[in-house]
Structure formats: structure tokens, C-alpha cells
Design an enzyme around this catalytic site. Structure first.
Site, PDB file in Angstrom:
ATOM      1  CD  GLU A  40      -2.484   1.056   2.840  1.00 48.14           C
ATOM      2  OE1 GLU A  40      -3.511   1.712   2.997  1.00 48.14           O
ATOM      3  OE2 GLU A  40      -1.992   0.339   3.751  1.00 48.14           O
ATOM      4  CE  LYS A 115      -7.717   0.707   4.026  1.00 50.54           C
ATOM      5  NZ  LYS A 115      -6.681   1.515   4.715  1.00 50.54           N
ATOM      6  CB  CYS A 151      -3.986  -1.831   4.880  1.00 48.51           C
ATOM      7  SG  CYS A 151      -2.978  -1.562   6.377  1.00 48.51           S
TER       8      CYS A 151
END
Length: 272
Positions: A40, A115, A151
């Protein structure tokens, strides 16, 4: 399939980060890797300046150069970047939000996963500056279907199960996991749990820890803890990096997923 999990520490300079990715990608491809996974925020590390000022569309220079590189090397590259999103008013301030995006490019594909679960935890609100995504993304490598998450998504098992239900045998996970007390045990537990939840490979590439092992275990902000890893569908950690920059290159058998799912048919079997 041979994969490369590349644990770098990106900085503020997008072009410099591109150069590091290109160099490591050529090395990994020369060793036969067909899937190259980067962290990321590979385009620009968190905490290095205004993300909205440097955010780029996926037809911009950062993504465009990685697309050319992936096609040249005949590989698929996954790397974290930021793309423009929207403008919101918060407490009298005008904020240009971005998407926290995982670029997937190569072998005829060029797309981005935005995300879904923003990091609104531990007294931090990523959603103030990052627009949450809404759509799951799968892609192909050498005829195999994989999914992608980023993440904080790792704390939400439903997303991983949904990707597996869409046919993903492996899920790539670019991260910039914050260091601090108990953060490494949490990271290890969560990646193993998600592999077991969805009976899939987890291929996680994290930002290297600033300061390396000497600083390990102390709060780092969202700038990485290292410990990129590959976890098999039985939850076994088959490879793990340390705190510093590193590249994991290994062969994984995606076909083993079918065997595991036959023995442990958890997908779609829940009652709630």
C-alpha cells in the site's frame, strides 16, 4: 505459480518510488515471478505530504509506467497508489479526498481496487481524507483468479469470503500496517485467520519498518511494520519477511485450494 512479494519503504518522491519498483520488478521477473505484489502507498508513503496534491488517475504517469513495465516483463504488478476522489466540507474546511487504490496491471489488465474499509480506528479517521470504495475486484494471473484487498480490509472476513465465492484462489493484500504494542501479533493472527476463513492463499506485501528492527514494537504511525507474508489456505505461514526491505520469491500451488475447499467446505455454509 511463482510470485514475488516486494517489501519496500517508499518515500515522498513518486518518480523515485517508481524507479525502485521498476528495478525490483526486473529482478523478480528475471527469477521467473509472474505476480509481483508491492505495498500500500507504494507511489507515496503516508506522512510524506499532501496525498491529494500528488494523486493520479490510473491512466497517469505512475500507473502508466507500471502498465508498460508489466507488459514488457509479461507479469502482473499490484501496487498501492492514490487517485483523486471527491471534495467534502468538514468543520469549515474544504478537503479533496482521494481513493486508497491498489493498481492491478499486466497480462492485458489495467484496473484499480479502491479500499473499501477505511482506517477509522485507534483515534484516526482515514475517511476524512480517503473516500471508501464500494466494489470487490478480482483479476487473472496465468489463468487463475485472484482477489485484492488493502490493509485494514484484513479485519473484515466477509470481504475475503466474498472474493473466494467469486472464484479467487488467492488474495493479494498490499499494506502499510502501523507498528506498535501488539500490532505484529495482530497482523500474524489476522492474515492466518483470513486464509482459513476463505480457504485461499493470502499474499501480503507491507511497507518496510522505518528504522528497522531497532524501532520494532514502537508506534510508527501508518508507515509500515514490514513482515510481508504468504499464508496457505490451511492458515500456515509459508514465508515471512522481517522489518527491513526484502523480497520474497516463492512458488505457490493455487490448485491446492480446490483440495482444501473440498475437505473444509466453509464457503457458503454459514447459517448467519
Amino acid at each position: 505459480m511463482r510470485i514475488a512479494v516486494v517489501q519496500i519503504q517508499s518515500g515522498a518522491d513518486i518518480l523515485a518510488n517508481l524507479g525502485r519498483i521498476e528495478e525490483s520488478a526486473r529482478q523478480a521477473a528475471a527469477e521467473g515471478a509472474k505476480l509481483l505484489v508491492y505495498p500500500e502507498a507504494s507511489s507515496q508513503a503516508f506522512g510524506t505530504g499532501r496525498l491529494d496534491r500528488d494523486a493520479q488517475e490510473i491512466d497517469g504517469e505512475f500507473a502508466g509506467r507500471l502498465r508498460e513495465l508489466a507488459e514488457e516483463l509479461r507479469v502482473v504488478i499490484v501496487a498501492g497508489m492514490f487517485a483523486p476522489a471527491d471534495t467534502v466540507e468538514r468543520e469549515g474546511k474544504t478537503i479533496n479526498r482521494v481513493y486508497n487504490l491498489a493498481l492491478v496491471t499486466g497480462q492485458g489488465q489495467h484496473l484499480g481496487y479502491r479500499k473499501i474499509h477505511t482506517y477509522d480506528a485507534f483515534n484516526y479517521a482515514e475517511s476524512d481524507t480517503v473516500h471508501p470504495g464500494e466494489e470487490l475486484v478480482t483479476f487473472q494471473v496465468e489463468g487463475h483468479t485472484l482477489g485484492v484487498a488493502v490493509c485494514y480490509d484484513v479485519r473484515f472476513p466477509e470481504q475475503f469470503k466474498a472474493l473466494a465465492t467469486k472464484g479467487a484462489k488467492g488474495i493479494v493484500l498490499p499494506t502499510s500496517w502501523a507498528d506498535g504494542p501488539d500490532k505484529l501479533p495482530q497482523w500474524r493472527t489476522l492474515t492466518a485467520a483470513r486464509a482459513l476463513d476463505c480457504t485461499s492463499w493470502i499474499i501480503a506485501a507491507g511497507q518496510a519498518r522505518p528504522g528497522g528492527e531497532v524501532e520494532g514494537g514502537t508506534p510508527s504511525g501508518p508507515t509500515g511494520i514490514g513482515h510481508s507474508c504468504v499464508v496457505d489456505p490451511n492458515g500456515q505461514r509459508v514465508a515471512e519477511a522481517g522489518y527491513g526491505e526484502d523480497t520474497l520469491i516463492l512458488d505457490i500451488d493455487l490448485d491446492v485450494v480446490d483440495k482444501v475447499r473440498k475437505i473444509l467446505p466453509v464457503l457458503g455454509a454459514g447459517k448467519f
